[in-house]
Design a protein around this motif. Structure first.
Motif, PDB file in Angstrom:
ATOM      1  N   LEU A   1       0.794  -1.292  -0.064  1.00  0.00           N
ATOM      2  CA  LEU A   1      -0.079  -0.091   0.065  1.00  0.00           C
ATOM      3  C   LEU A   1       0.867   1.154   0.039  1.00  0.00           C
ATOM      4  N   THR A   2       1.924   1.135   0.711  1.00  0.00           N
ATOM      5  CA  THR A   2       2.724   2.245   0.876  1.00  0.00           C
ATOM      6  C   THR A   2       3.296   2.389  -0.702  1.00  0.00           C
ATOM      7  N   ALA A   3       3.805   1.494  -1.346  1.00  0.00           N
ATOM      8  CA  ALA A   3       4.317   1.731  -2.775  1.00  0.00           C
ATOM      9  C   ALA A   3       3.305   2.268  -3.661  1.00  0.00           C
TER      10      ALA A   3
ATOM     11  N   SER B   1      -6.354  -4.768   5.462  1.00  0.00           N
ATOM     12  CA  SER B   1      -7.181  -3.590   5.165  1.00  0.00           C
ATOM     13  C   SER B   1      -6.602  -3.025   3.747  1.00  0.00           C
ATOM     14  N   ASP B   2      -7.561  -1.974   2.951  1.00  0.00           N
ATOM     15  CA  ASP B   2      -6.897  -1.393   1.896  1.00  0.00           C
ATOM     16  C   ASP B   2      -6.667  -0.137   2.087  1.00  0.00           C
ATOM     17  N   GLN B   3      -6.374   0.182   3.339  1.00  0.00           N
ATOM     18  CA  GLN B   3      -6.428   1.739   3.647  1.00  0.00           C
ATOM     19  C   GLN B   3      -4.891   1.753   4.640  1.00  0.00           C
ATOM     20  N   LEU B   4      -3.958   2.494   4.471  1.00  0.00           N
ATOM     21  CA  LEU B   4      -3.004   2.469   5.436  1.00  0.00           C
ATOM     22  C   LEU B   4      -3.309   2.832   6.778  1.00  0.00           C
ATOM     23  N   PRO B   5      -2.660   2.303   7.956  1.00  0.00           N
ATOM     24  CA  PRO B   5      -3.170   2.640   9.251  1.00  0.00           C
ATOM     25  C   PRO B   5      -2.879   4.075   9.378  1.00  0.00           C
ATOM     26  N   PRO B   6      -3.649   4.781  10.241  1.00  0.00           N
ATOM     27  CA  PRO B   6      -3.550   6.260  10.458  1.00  0.00           C
ATOM     28  C   PRO B   6      -2.257   6.780  10.861  1.00  0.00           C
ATOM     29  N   GLN B   7      -1.336   6.195  11.624  1.00  0.00           N
ATOM     30  CA  GLN B   7      -0.124   6.594  11.899  1.00  0.00           C
ATOM     31  C   GLN B   7       1.064   6.395  10.776  1.00  0.00           C
ATOM     32  N   LEU B   8       0.668   5.135  10.049  1.00  0.00           N
ATOM     33  CA  LEU B   8       1.680   5.007   8.762  1.00  0.00           C
ATOM     34  C   LEU B   8       1.178   5.948   7.791  1.00  0.00           C
ATOM     35  N   ASN B   9      -0.135   6.504   7.679  1.00  0.00           N
ATOM     36  CA  ASN B   9      -0.485   7.506   6.749  1.00  0.00           C
ATOM     37  C   ASN B   9       0.138   8.607   7.061  1.00  0.00           C
ATOM     38  N   GLN B  10       0.453   9.267   8.405  1.00  0.00           N
ATOM     39  CA  GLN B  10       1.171  10.312   8.921  1.00  0.00           C
ATOM     40  C   GLN B  10       2.354  10.327   8.227  1.00  0.00           C
TER      41      GLN B  10
END
Length: 280
Positions: free
Chosen positions: A50-52, A253-262
């Motif tokens: 997901l990060t990629a 999940s298909d969404q990044l965790p909130p802290q990883l999204n930060q």
């Protein structure tokens, strides 16, 4: 359209480097991000894909790869299963693999800039590489270590040399993972070259240090120590974040965790800026 392509390279000691790069096929000449995973990690761990995709959607080519002795095989790319390879890994091998990946990018893609992102032990590798490799334009470390020997206990070293092996536990699977004494011998032989703190002083490219303040694996004070070694680096705290910023494996999940999204958002802002913020 976001696409992913796989590649293999010849890694250290005859082992293969398994990698992939994620990109937007509408962007014909993107800058390249190279991601280096940490100890007991691998390129497909947790939310790495997901990060990629996130960075590819922002116009970057995102290359990630398994260090050749990560213990991940082509048959099973979602677990560490090759314990012989994992046990025989050394820091010299890892740095060789990092250089091989950079060589691959440098010769394969018309990249304007190459950026390194390293997580945990991969952060330590990235610091050393950025300090000595002029091809690197910017450096980002996530939860980076400041000393390779922090990954084992000092009191283990005597037994390690005598028996030739120690074991570390995989916190998720509870499996005992072997480490041959060649890792310690390699570290002791190259202590000056593998000194992350000294390398931090020699990083002359813009550098962003991100670290969670609830990281029990690598304390936030380690990030502060690195920032003190290189006052031109920018350090940012991720409030309440653990060592992996809320990710886990397997990540469903298909969404990044909130802290990883930060983390990825802050990294993006840094990459898009012309320079890092200087400390007084």
């Amino acid at each position: 359209m976001i696409k992913k392509e796989h590649f293999t390279l010849s890694g250290a000691a005859g082992k293969m480097i398994l990698g992939d790069w994620t990109y937007d096929d509408k962007n014909t000449n993107p800058d390249t991000i190279i991601f280096i995973h940490g100890f007991k990690g691998f390129k497909d761990w947790g939310a790495h894909n997901l990060t990629a995709a996130f960075f590819a959607s922002k116009g970057y080519r995102y290359l990630k790869f398994n260090l050749s002795h990560s213990g991940v095989t082509s048959e099973n790319q979602n677990e560490v299963t090759d314990m012989d390879a994992f046990a025989s890994n050394t820091i010299s091998m890892e740095l060789s693999d990092v250089s091989t990946a950079i060589d691959y990018v440098n010769t394969t893609f018309p990249s304007r800039s190459i950026y390194l992102i390293g997580h945990s032990r991969g952060g330590g590798l990235a610091i050393i590489q950025a300090a000595r490799d002029k091809r690197i334009s910017k450096l980002i470390t996530w939860s980076a270590i400041s000393d390779f020997s922090s990954l084992w206990k000092k009191e283990q070293e005597k037994e390690w040399i005598l028996t030739g092996k120690i074991f570390v536990e995989n916190a998720r699977t509870k499996e005992k993972m072997p480490l041959n004494s060649t890792l310690l011998e390699d570290f002791n032989k190259h202590k000056a070259d593998f000194n992350i703190r000294n390398a931090a002083k020699q990083v002359h490219v813009p550098w962003l240090i991100l670290h969670g303040d609830d990281d029990v694996n690598v304390k936030f004070s380690v990030a502060q120590e690195l920032a003190q070694k290189q006052l031109n680096a920018e350090i940012q705290k991720i409030e309440g974040a653990n060592h992996v910023y809320g990710a886990y494996h397997p990540y469903t999940s298909d969404q990044l965790p909130p802290q990883l999204n930060q983390v990825v958002e802050k990294s993006l802002v840094f990459l898009q800026s012309t320079s890092a913020i200087n400390h007084p």
